[in-house]
Motif scaffolding. Structure first.
Motif, PDB file in Angstrom:
ATOM      1  N   VAL A   2       0.833  -1.200   0.000  1.00  0.00           N
ATOM      2  CA  VAL A   2       0.000   0.000   0.000  1.00  0.00           C
ATOM      3  C   VAL A   2       0.869   1.252   0.000  1.00  0.00           C
ATOM      4  O   VAL A   2       0.554   2.245  -0.639  1.00  0.00           O
ATOM      5  CB  VAL A   2      -0.947  -0.010   1.230  1.00  0.00           C
ATOM      6  N   PHE A   3       2.006   1.193   0.713  1.00  0.00           N
ATOM      7  CA  PHE A   3       2.890   2.351   0.802  1.00  0.00           C
ATOM      8  C   PHE A   3       3.374   2.780  -0.581  1.00  0.00           C
ATOM      9  O   PHE A   3       3.377   3.953  -0.914  1.00  0.00           O
ATOM     10  CB  PHE A   3       4.089   2.026   1.702  1.00  0.00           C
ATOM     11  N   PHE A   4       3.775   1.793  -1.394  1.00  0.00           N
ATOM     12  CA  PHE A   4       4.304   2.127  -2.708  1.00  0.00           C
ATOM     13  C   PHE A   4       3.209   2.616  -3.642  1.00  0.00           C
ATOM     14  O   PHE A   4       3.479   3.403  -4.541  1.00  0.00           O
ATOM     15  CB  PHE A   4       5.045   0.932  -3.302  1.00  0.00           C
ATOM     16  N   ASN A   5       1.964   2.143  -3.447  1.00  0.00           N
ATOM     17  CA  ASN A   5       0.855   2.667  -4.245  1.00  0.00           C
ATOM     18  C   ASN A   5       0.643   4.144  -3.950  1.00  0.00           C
ATOM     19  O   ASN A   5       0.385   4.936  -4.852  1.00  0.00           O
ATOM     20  CB  ASN A   5      -0.432   1.889  -3.971  1.00  0.00           C
ATOM     21  N   GLY A   6       0.731   4.508  -2.662  1.00  0.00           N
ATOM     22  CA  GLY A   6       0.581   5.919  -2.284  1.00  0.00           C
ATOM     23  C   GLY A   6       1.705   6.772  -2.843  1.00  0.00           C
ATOM     24  O   GLY A   6       1.487   7.885  -3.323  1.00  0.00           O
ATOM     25  N   LEU A   7       2.920   6.244  -2.811  1.00  0.00           N
ATOM     26  CA  LEU A   7       4.073   6.958  -3.355  1.00  0.00           C
ATOM     27  C   LEU A   7       3.939   7.109  -4.862  1.00  0.00           C
ATOM     28  O   LEU A   7       4.251   8.165  -5.425  1.00  0.00           O
ATOM     29  CB  LEU A   7       5.364   6.214  -2.996  1.00  0.00           C
ATOM     30  N   GLU A   8       3.451   6.064  -5.497  1.00  0.00           N
ATOM     31  CA  GLU A   8       3.238   6.131  -6.939  1.00  0.00           C
ATOM     32  C   GLU A   8       2.185   7.190  -7.282  1.00  0.00           C
ATOM     33  O   GLU A   8       2.330   7.921  -8.262  1.00  0.00           O
ATOM     34  CB  GLU A   8       2.810   4.754  -7.461  1.00  0.00           C
ATOM     35  N   ALA A   9       1.161   7.299  -6.450  1.00  0.00           N
ATOM     36  CA  ALA A   9       0.124   8.311  -6.689  1.00  0.00           C
ATOM     37  C   ALA A   9       0.692   9.721  -6.536  1.00  0.00           C
ATOM     38  O   ALA A   9       0.358  10.623  -7.319  1.00  0.00           O
ATOM     39  CB  ALA A   9      -1.039   8.105  -5.714  1.00  0.00           C
ATOM     40  N   ILE A  10       1.555   9.902  -5.562  1.00  0.00           N
ATOM     41  CA  ILE A  10       2.158  11.226  -5.363  1.00  0.00           C
ATOM     42  C   ILE A  10       3.051  11.586  -6.545  1.00  0.00           C
ATOM     43  O   ILE A  10       3.005  12.712  -7.056  1.00  0.00           O
ATOM     44  CB  ILE A  10       2.950  11.265  -4.038  1.00  0.00           C
ATOM     45  N   LEU A  11       3.864  10.629  -7.010  1.00  0.00           N
ATOM     46  CA  LEU A  11       4.732  10.899  -8.148  1.00  0.00           C
ATOM     47  C   LEU A  11       3.927  11.161  -9.415  1.00  0.00           C
ATOM     48  O   LEU A  11       4.272  12.033 -10.220  1.00  0.00           O
ATOM     49  CB  LEU A  11       5.712   9.744  -8.356  1.00  0.00           C
ATOM     50  N   LYS A  12       2.850  10.420  -9.594  1.00  0.00           N
ATOM     51  CA  LYS A  12       1.977  10.631 -10.753  1.00  0.00           C
ATOM     52  C   LYS A  12       1.311  12.009 -10.672  1.00  0.00           C
ATOM     53  O   LYS A  12       1.164  12.694 -11.684  1.00  0.00           O
ATOM     54  CB  LYS A  12       0.917   9.523 -10.811  1.00  0.00           C
ATOM     55  N   THR A  13       0.955  12.430  -9.447  1.00  0.00           N
ATOM     56  CA  THR A  13       0.367  13.757  -9.255  1.00  0.00           C
ATOM     57  C   THR A  13       1.343  14.837  -9.684  1.00  0.00           C
ATOM     58  O   THR A  13       0.965  15.794 -10.364  1.00  0.00           O
ATOM     59  CB  THR A  13      -0.014  13.959  -7.771  1.00  0.00           C
ATOM     60  N   MET A  14       2.599  14.688  -9.295  1.00  0.00           N
ATOM     61  CA  MET A  14       3.603  15.681  -9.678  1.00  0.00           C
ATOM     62  C   MET A  14       3.793  15.703 -11.199  1.00  0.00           C
ATOM     63  O   MET A  14       3.986  16.761 -11.791  1.00  0.00           O
ATOM     64  CB  MET A  14       4.937  15.390  -8.986  1.00  0.00           C
ATOM     65  N   GLU A  15       3.726  14.520 -11.807  1.00  0.00           N
ATOM     66  CA  GLU A  15       3.885  14.449 -13.255  1.00  0.00           C
ATOM     67  C   GLU A  15       2.703  15.081 -13.985  1.00  0.00           C
ATOM     68  O   GLU A  15       2.883  15.887 -14.899  1.00  0.00           O
ATOM     69  CB  GLU A  15       4.033  12.984 -13.677  1.00  0.00           C
ATOM     70  N   VAL A  16       1.495  14.717 -13.571  1.00  0.00           N
ATOM     71  CA  VAL A  16       0.295  15.219 -14.229  1.00  0.00           C
ATOM     72  C   VAL A  16       0.092  16.710 -13.942  1.00  0.00           C
ATOM     73  O   VAL A  16      -0.307  17.474 -14.814  1.00  0.00           O
ATOM     74  CB  VAL A  16      -0.953  14.414 -13.769  1.00  0.00           C
ATOM     75  N   GLY A  17       0.383  17.138 -12.722  1.00  0.00           N
ATOM     76  CA  GLY A  17       0.109  18.514 -12.320  1.00  0.00           C
ATOM     77  C   GLY A  17       1.222  19.498 -12.591  1.00  0.00           C
ATOM     78  O   GLY A  17       1.145  20.651 -12.158  1.00  0.00           O
ATOM     79  N   THR A  18       2.254  19.086 -13.317  1.00  0.00           N
ATOM     80  CA  THR A  18       3.389  19.972 -13.563  1.00  0.00           C
ATOM     81  C   THR A  18       2.957  21.251 -14.264  1.00  0.00           C
ATOM     82  O   THR A  18       3.386  22.347 -13.876  1.00  0.00           O
ATOM     83  CB  THR A  18       4.456  19.246 -14.407  1.00  0.00           C
ATOM     84  N   ILE A  19       2.126  21.151 -15.257  1.00  0.00           N
ATOM     85  CA  ILE A  19       1.708  22.341 -16.006  1.00  0.00           C
ATOM     86  C   ILE A  19       0.851  23.247 -15.134  1.00  0.00           C
ATOM     87  O   ILE A  19       1.072  24.461 -15.075  1.00  0.00           O
ATOM     88  CB  ILE A  19       0.962  21.935 -17.294  1.00  0.00           C
ATOM     89  N   ALA A  20      -0.114  22.657 -14.437  1.00  0.00           N
ATOM     90  CA  ALA A  20      -0.994  23.471 -13.593  1.00  0.00           C
ATOM     91  C   ALA A  20      -0.213  24.118 -12.441  1.00  0.00           C
ATOM     92  O   ALA A  20      -0.374  25.305 -12.152  1.00  0.00           O
ATOM     93  CB  ALA A  20      -2.126  22.611 -13.038  1.00  0.00           C
ATOM     94  N   LEU A  21       0.653  23.350 -11.784  1.00  0.00           N
ATOM     95  CA  LEU A  21       1.450  23.903 -10.688  1.00  0.00           C
ATOM     96  C   LEU A  21       2.465  24.908 -11.213  1.00  0.00           C
ATOM     97  O   LEU A  21       2.746  25.919 -10.558  1.00  0.00           O
ATOM     98  CB  LEU A  21       2.153  22.786  -9.925  1.00  0.00           C
ATOM     99  N   GLY A  22       3.017  24.656 -12.386  1.00  0.00           N
ATOM    100  CA  GLY A  22       3.950  25.596 -12.996  1.00  0.00           C
ATOM    101  C   GLY A  22       3.301  26.937 -13.283  1.00  0.00           C
ATOM    102  O   GLY A  22       3.921  27.989 -13.111  1.00  0.00           O
ATOM    103  N   THR A  23       2.045  26.907 -13.707  1.00  0.00           N
ATOM    104  CA  THR A  23       1.314  28.149 -13.962  1.00  0.00           C
ATOM    105  C   THR A  23       1.165  28.967 -12.685  1.00  0.00           C
ATOM    106  O   THR A  23       1.365  30.179 -12.686  1.00  0.00           O
ATOM    107  CB  THR A  23      -0.081  27.834 -14.548  1.00  0.00           C
ATOM    108  N   VAL A  24       0.840  28.290 -11.592  1.00  0.00           N
ATOM    109  CA  VAL A  24       0.702  29.001 -10.318  1.00  0.00           C
ATOM    110  C   VAL A  24       2.052  29.542  -9.854  1.00  0.00           C
ATOM    111  O   VAL A  24       2.147  30.671  -9.368  1.00  0.00           O
ATOM    112  CB  VAL A  24       0.075  28.079  -9.244  1.00  0.00           C
ATOM    113  N   VAL A  25       3.117  28.776 -10.044  1.00  0.00           N
ATOM    114  CA  VAL A  25       4.455  29.246  -9.665  1.00  0.00           C
ATOM    115  C   VAL A  25       4.848  30.452 -10.510  1.00  0.00           C
ATOM    116  O   VAL A  25       5.412  31.428  -9.997  1.00  0.00           O
ATOM    117  CB  VAL A  25       5.498  28.108  -9.791  1.00  0.00           C
ATOM    118  N   TYR A  26       4.547  30.430 -11.808  1.00  0.00           N
ATOM    119  CA  TYR A  26       4.819  31.595 -12.653  1.00  0.00           C
ATOM    120  C   TYR A  26       4.033  32.812 -12.187  1.00  0.00           C
ATOM    121  O   TYR A  26       4.553  33.930 -12.186  1.00  0.00           O
ATOM    122  CB  TYR A  26       4.490  31.304 -14.123  1.00  0.00           C
ATOM    123  N   LEU A  27       2.791  32.604 -11.794  1.00  0.00           N
ATOM    124  CA  LEU A  27       1.980  33.707 -11.292  1.00  0.00           C
ATOM    125  C   LEU A  27       2.571  34.269  -9.998  1.00  0.00           C
ATOM    126  O   LEU A  27       2.634  35.492  -9.817  1.00  0.00           O
ATOM    127  CB  LEU A  27       0.540  33.232 -11.061  1.00  0.00           C
TER     128      LEU A  27
END
Length: 194
Positions: A2-27
């Protein structure tokens, strides 16, 4: 596990959300630069001026930031002239306004963009915000309202609004990613049952 599934979800979140989070960081960086430029225009050279004793040259304790006045500017204040009265600054009797080190070991000032960014970060993270704002009020007393608006704007725009937008984007992307993982896990369980 279960631990690695949660870690995988966090890494996938960072991958998928890079553009959205990058926009907020640019702002956020846009507002940092905007407040940095405004701060440099308002407070360039202001945070290094302190009242020192005229006879010894030691910095007055407690520290007091000062504004240098010209004779005509002092006459506008309407204050009387008298013996021992310093007409060149707002320091007080037997004191002069001199350039000394900026606060926080020389890091808090608006004399260049790098120092302005550090000062804005200190203000938005509420690390010595009141001290930095008070130094601005003392060194530029005629800009009291503008100084208050400037620092309250930093606290509200950067410290509250944009950080909350960053957290909202992160949680939204994480929730969507977590939902995808749950759907994939259910499909894998169904395939294993067949």
């Amino acid at each position: 596990f279960v631990f690695f599934n949660g870690l995988e979800a966090i890494l996938k979140t960072m991958e998928v959300g890079t553009i959205a989070l990058g926009t907020v960081v640019y702002l956020m960086m846009f507002f940092f630069v905007l407040y940095g430029v405004v701060g440099m225009e308002l407070f360039r050279g202001s945070y290094t001026r302190k009242c020192v004793w005229a006879d010894t040259g030691e910095v007055r304790q407690p520290d007091r930031y000062c504004k240098r006045l010209h004779q005509k500017d002092y006459e506008k204040t309407g204050l009387p002239f008298g013996p021992g009265l310093n007409v060149e600054s707002n320091c007080g009797p037997m004191q002069v306004c001199m350039d000394v080190e900026a606060p926080n070991f020389g890091f808090s000032h608006y004399d260049n963009m790098a120092a302005a960014m550090i000062t804005i970060f200190q203000a938005f993270s509420t690390d010595s915000q009141a001290f930095i704002m008070w130094a601005g009020i003392q060194s530029e007393p005629e800009w009291l309202a503008l100084t208050l608006i400037f620092y309250i704007g930093i606290a509200f725009v950067l410290g509250q609004t944009l950080i909350n937008v960053f957290v909202a984007v992160l949680t939204t992307v994480f929730s969507a990613t977590r939902g995808e993982f749950e759907v994939e896990e259910e499909e894998e369980e169904e395939e294993e049952e067949e």
